[in-house]
Design a protein around this motif. Structure first.
Motif, PDB file in Angstrom:
ATOM      1  N   GLN A  76       2.096   2.451  -1.436  1.00 32.53           N
ATOM      2  CA  GLN A  76       1.224   2.691  -0.290  1.00 32.53           C
ATOM      3  C   GLN A  76      -0.230   2.348  -0.648  1.00 32.53           C
ATOM      4  N   THR A  77      -1.030   2.100   0.376  1.00 35.33           N
ATOM      5  CA  THR A  77      -2.437   1.758   0.153  1.00 35.33           C
ATOM      6  C   THR A  77      -3.237   2.929  -0.425  1.00 35.33           C
ATOM      7  N   ASN A  78      -2.765   4.163  -0.204  1.00 40.49           N
ATOM      8  CA  ASN A  78      -3.478   5.341  -0.713  1.00 40.49           C
ATOM      9  C   ASN A  78      -3.112   5.683  -2.162  1.00 40.49           C
ATOM     10  N   GLY A  79      -2.296   4.844  -2.809  1.00 45.66           N
ATOM     11  CA  GLY A  79      -1.951   5.061  -4.202  1.00 45.66           C
ATOM     12  C   GLY A  79      -0.661   5.826  -4.426  1.00 45.66           C
ATOM     13  N   GLN A  80       0.029   6.182  -3.367  1.00 48.56           N
ATOM     14  CA  GLN A  80       1.302   6.869  -3.507  1.00 48.56           C
ATOM     15  C   GLN A  80       2.434   5.848  -3.596  1.00 48.56           C
ATOM     16  N   VAL A  81       3.514   6.258  -4.272  1.00 49.22           N
ATOM     17  CA  VAL A  81       4.720   5.453  -4.352  1.00 49.22           C
ATOM     18  C   VAL A  81       5.880   6.352  -3.964  1.00 49.22           C
ATOM     19  N   PHE A  82       6.565   5.998  -2.880  1.00 49.97           N
ATOM     20  CA  PHE A  82       7.741   6.744  -2.442  1.00 49.97           C
ATOM     21  C   PHE A  82       8.969   6.039  -2.990  1.00 49.97           C
ATOM     22  N   ILE A  83       9.813   6.801  -3.690  1.00 48.01           N
ATOM     23  CA  ILE A  83      11.018   6.240  -4.292  1.00 48.01           C
ATOM     24  C   ILE A  83      12.211   6.848  -3.564  1.00 48.01           C
ATOM     25  N   SER A  84      13.038   6.000  -2.961  1.00 41.13           N
ATOM     26  CA  SER A  84      14.168   6.504  -2.187  1.00 41.13           C
ATOM     27  C   SER A  84      15.309   5.493  -2.215  1.00 41.13           C
ATOM     28  N   LEU A  85      16.449   5.952  -1.745  1.00 40.10           N
ATOM     29  CA  LEU A  85      17.603   5.069  -1.603  1.00 40.10           C
ATOM     30  C   LEU A  85      17.639   4.543  -0.174  1.00 40.10           C
ATOM     31  N   PRO A  86      17.878   3.256   0.012  1.00 40.17           N
ATOM     32  CA  PRO A  86      17.922   2.701   1.364  1.00 40.17           C
ATOM     33  C   PRO A  86      19.194   3.140   2.094  1.00 40.17           C
ATOM     34  N   ASN A  87      19.097   3.258   3.382  1.00 43.62           N
ATOM     35  CA  ASN A  87      20.246   3.572   4.246  1.00 43.62           C
ATOM     36  C   ASN A  87      20.950   4.865   3.856  1.00 43.62           C
ATOM     37  N   ASP A  88      20.233   5.781   3.271  1.00 45.19           N
ATOM     38  CA  ASP A  88      20.800   7.080   2.916  1.00 45.19           C
ATOM     39  C   ASP A  88      19.828   8.163   3.376  1.00 45.19           C
ATOM     40  N   PRO A  89      20.033   8.682   4.589  1.00 47.81           N
ATOM     41  CA  PRO A  89      19.086   9.666   5.123  1.00 47.81           C
ATOM     42  C   PRO A  89      19.073  10.984   4.334  1.00 47.81           C
ATOM     43  N   LEU A  90      20.117  11.235   3.552  1.00 53.67           N
ATOM     44  CA  LEU A  90      20.170  12.471   2.775  1.00 53.67           C
ATOM     45  C   LEU A  90      19.444  12.370   1.445  1.00 53.67           C
ATOM     46  N   SER A  91      19.090  11.148   1.050  1.00 52.05           N
ATOM     47  CA  SER A  91      18.405  11.013  -0.237  1.00 52.05           C
ATOM     48  C   SER A  91      16.981  11.538  -0.132  1.00 52.05           C
ATOM     49  N   LYS A  92      16.577  12.272  -1.156  1.00 59.74           N
ATOM     50  CA  LYS A  92      15.247  12.855  -1.196  1.00 59.74           C
ATOM     51  C   LYS A  92      14.261  11.814  -1.712  1.00 59.74           C
ATOM     52  N   LYS A  93      13.137  11.703  -1.043  1.00 59.15           N
ATOM     53  CA  LYS A  93      12.099  10.780  -1.501  1.00 59.15           C
ATOM     54  C   LYS A  93      11.314  11.425  -2.626  1.00 59.15           C
TER      55      LYS A  93
END
Length: 146
Positions: A76-93
């Protein structure tokens, strides 16, 4: 004698100009466009430069974890990085953060609360590829997601 002196001066001037232009081009090659890191990336591969047990174990764990290669790193532009699994709504970011250091240095924090950031050198950054070298010389190859 005047012709030889003139020729020497011309050759010296040409050499100076060539040196100046090569140094200028070298400086341009060193700079990176930091805004290109913004977006979604996937780890393509890891390459350990040092042959140590610690690096070997980390690479083995990465190879065994079937989800590790599927994870999306959303810078993200604010310096955050979200790590998640694609197409898995139950995965925690998971949320990490990054900042730019000196020159081609990317400072990575696994958690915002971490006091010390891991320093990584940006080897390559373009529209499709990001290559980082960690402190232990492990190369991390990212591929841009579409």
């Amino acid at each position: 004698m005047k012709k030889i002196t003139l020729a020497v001066i011309l050759v010296a001037a040409a050499g100076g100009i060539a040196y100046y232009l090569l140094q200028k081009k070298k400086q341009e090659d060193i700079s990176i466009h930091k805004e290109l890191v913004i977006g979604k990336w996937k780890i393509d591969s890891l390459v350990a430069k040092n042959d140590s047990t610690k690096d070997g174990l980390a690479l083995l764990l990465f190879a065994l974890d079937s989800n590790a290669r599927k994870e999306i790193y959303d810078f993200q532009t604010n310096g955050q990085v979200f790590i998640s699994l694609p197409n898995d709504p139950l995965s925690k970011k998971d949320t990490s953060s990054f900042a730019w250091g000196k020159h081609k240095e990317l400072l990575w924090k696994e958690k915002h609360s971490d006091a010390v950031a891991e320093s990584m050198t940006v080897i390559k950054l373009d529209k499709k590829n990001l290559v980082l070298r960690s402190a232990d010389s492990t190369l991390i190859y990212f591929r841009k997601e579409k």
